[in-house]
Design a protein around this motif. Structure first.
Motif, PDB file in Angstrom:
ATOM      1  N   GLY A  12     -53.443 -24.814   8.380  1.00 22.88           N
ATOM      2  CA  GLY A  12     -52.367 -25.210   7.483  1.00 22.88           C
ATOM      3  C   GLY A  12     -52.799 -26.146   6.368  1.00 22.88           C
ATOM      4  O   GLY A  12     -52.047 -26.383   5.424  1.00 22.88           O
ATOM      5  N   ASP A  13     -54.018 -26.673   6.450  1.00 23.26           N
ATOM      6  CA  ASP A  13     -54.548 -27.578   5.424  1.00 23.26           C
ATOM      7  C   ASP A  13     -55.310 -26.850   4.322  1.00 23.26           C
ATOM      8  O   ASP A  13     -55.774 -27.485   3.373  1.00 23.26           O
ATOM      9  CB  ASP A  13     -55.488 -28.610   6.070  1.00 23.26           C
ATOM     10  N   THR A  14     -55.443 -25.549   4.431  1.00 18.65           N
ATOM     11  CA  THR A  14     -56.269 -24.795   3.484  1.00 18.65           C
ATOM     12  C   THR A  14     -55.880 -25.076   2.038  1.00 18.65           C
ATOM     13  O   THR A  14     -56.740 -25.400   1.205  1.00 18.65           O
ATOM     14  CB  THR A  14     -56.190 -23.280   3.773  1.00 18.65           C
ATOM     15  N   ASP A  15     -54.607 -24.951   1.703  1.00 20.36           N
ATOM     16  CA  ASP A  15     -54.191 -25.150   0.305  1.00 20.36           C
ATOM     17  C   ASP A  15     -54.460 -26.575  -0.157  1.00 20.36           C
ATOM     18  O   ASP A  15     -54.887 -26.790  -1.299  1.00 20.36           O
ATOM     19  CB  ASP A  15     -52.717 -24.795   0.121  1.00 20.36           C
ATOM     20  N   ALA A  16     -54.225 -27.558   0.698  1.00 21.74           N
ATOM     21  CA  ALA A  16     -54.463 -28.951   0.324  1.00 21.74           C
ATOM     22  C   ALA A  16     -55.949 -29.213   0.106  1.00 21.74           C
ATOM     23  O   ALA A  16     -56.338 -29.908  -0.847  1.00 21.74           O
ATOM     24  CB  ALA A  16     -53.915 -29.890   1.395  1.00 21.74           C
ATOM     25  N   VAL A  17     -56.796 -28.666   0.963  1.00 25.21           N
ATOM     26  CA  VAL A  17     -58.243 -28.836   0.804  1.00 25.21           C
ATOM     27  C   VAL A  17     -58.706 -28.166  -0.484  1.00 25.21           C
ATOM     28  O   VAL A  17     -59.480 -28.760  -1.256  1.00 25.21           O
ATOM     29  CB  VAL A  17     -58.985 -28.304   2.051  1.00 25.21           C
ATOM     30  N   LEU A  18     -58.241 -26.958  -0.749  1.00 26.46           N
ATOM     31  CA  LEU A  18     -58.598 -26.285  -1.998  1.00 26.46           C
ATOM     32  C   LEU A  18     -58.123 -27.089  -3.202  1.00 26.46           C
ATOM     33  O   LEU A  18     -58.830 -27.189  -4.219  1.00 26.46           O
ATOM     34  CB  LEU A  18     -58.025 -24.873  -2.027  1.00 26.46           C
ATOM     35  N   ARG A  19     -56.926 -27.677  -3.125  1.00 29.62           N
ATOM     36  CA  ARG A  19     -56.398 -28.499  -4.221  1.00 29.62           C
ATOM     37  C   ARG A  19     -57.310 -29.695  -4.483  1.00 29.62           C
ATOM     38  O   ARG A  19     -57.662 -29.981  -5.629  1.00 29.62           O
ATOM     39  CB  ARG A  19     -54.985 -28.979  -3.886  1.00 29.62           C
ATOM     40  N   ILE A  20     -57.704 -30.384  -3.427  1.00 26.19           N
ATOM     41  CA  ILE A  20     -58.564 -31.563  -3.589  1.00 26.19           C
ATOM     42  C   ILE A  20     -59.913 -31.161  -4.168  1.00 26.19           C
ATOM     43  O   ILE A  20     -60.427 -31.823  -5.083  1.00 26.19           O
ATOM     44  CB  ILE A  20     -58.724 -32.302  -2.253  1.00 26.19           C
ATOM     45  N   LEU A  21     -60.499 -30.086  -3.678  1.00 33.60           N
ATOM     46  CA  LEU A  21     -61.785 -29.631  -4.221  1.00 33.60           C
ATOM     47  C   LEU A  21     -61.653 -29.239  -5.689  1.00 33.60           C
ATOM     48  O   LEU A  21     -62.537 -29.532  -6.495  1.00 33.60           O
ATOM     49  CB  LEU A  21     -62.336 -28.477  -3.384  1.00 33.60           C
ATOM     50  N   ARG A  22     -60.543 -28.592  -6.050  1.00 29.45           N
ATOM     51  CA  ARG A  22     -60.316 -28.236  -7.461  1.00 29.45           C
ATOM     52  C   ARG A  22     -60.175 -29.494  -8.312  1.00 29.45           C
ATOM     53  O   ARG A  22     -60.752 -29.614  -9.395  1.00 29.45           O
ATOM     54  CB  ARG A  22     -59.087 -27.340  -7.604  1.00 29.45           C
ATOM     55  N   GLN A  23     -59.394 -30.470  -7.826  1.00 26.59           N
ATOM     56  CA  GLN A  23     -59.183 -31.706  -8.581  1.00 26.59           C
ATOM     57  C   GLN A  23     -60.495 -32.457  -8.801  1.00 26.59           C
ATOM     58  O   GLN A  23     -60.750 -32.952  -9.906  1.00 26.59           O
ATOM     59  CB  GLN A  23     -58.206 -32.627  -7.844  1.00 26.59           C
TER      60      GLN A  23
END
Length: 156
Positions: A12-23
């Motif tokens: 369930g953290d996939t989108d949040a982790v991808l967001r942080i890596l993108r940021q």
């Protein structure tokens, strides 16, 4: 700012982790890359593959209800430590780093290693403040970015 809570990442953290890596890519690396390197990296799909492969090994920091940072390591090597720009300088990176160092020491390793880039002065300063030493410099051959990689180590 609430005290960050560290826990193992879940699907369930996939989108949040991808967001942080993108940021962190947008704020730290992209401004340093050439247009060709940007295009090559953004076409590569590397970030998504990395998250798909390593999410179950990552730990995340929650601040309030939001995933604010992540750390990933294997054996004695820290592969990634990222904190969302909105949550930097609040102790989240330090807490994640301490989590990894404790686990690495508990696994019997006498040192911890990681890499960053010479241009990334904020990361280098952060790790130096946490007792790391710069122990090697070499060309970035993995990403062909033209950057110089800095290896850093800390005895545990």
């Amino acid at each position: 700012m609430t005290t960050p809570f560290i826990r193992r990442a879940t699907p369930g953290d996939t989108d949040a982790v991808l967001r942080i890596l993108r940021q962190t890519y947008e704020a730290t690396w992209k401004p340093e890359l050439t247009p060709d390197a940007i295009a090559r990296f953004e076409r590569s799909g590397h970030t998504r593959r990395y998250v798909d492969e390593r999410l179950c090994a990552m730990y995340v920091a929650e601040s309030g209800e939001e995933v604010a940072g992540l750390i990933d390591w294997d054996k004695d090597f820290i592969d990634a430590l990222h904190v969302s720009p909105d949550h930097q300088r609040h102790g989240i990176g330090s807490k994640l780093l301490l989590q990894a160092e404790a686990a690495i020491a508990a696994a019997g390793h006498a040192q911890v290693r990681l890499e960053t880039d010479t241009f990334n002065h904020a990361a280098r300063s952060f790790y130096l403040r946490h007792g790391y030493a710069e122990t090697g410099f070499y060309p970035d051959e993995e990403w062909h970015s033209g950057f110089t990689t800095v290896q850093m180590t800390k005895k545990l």
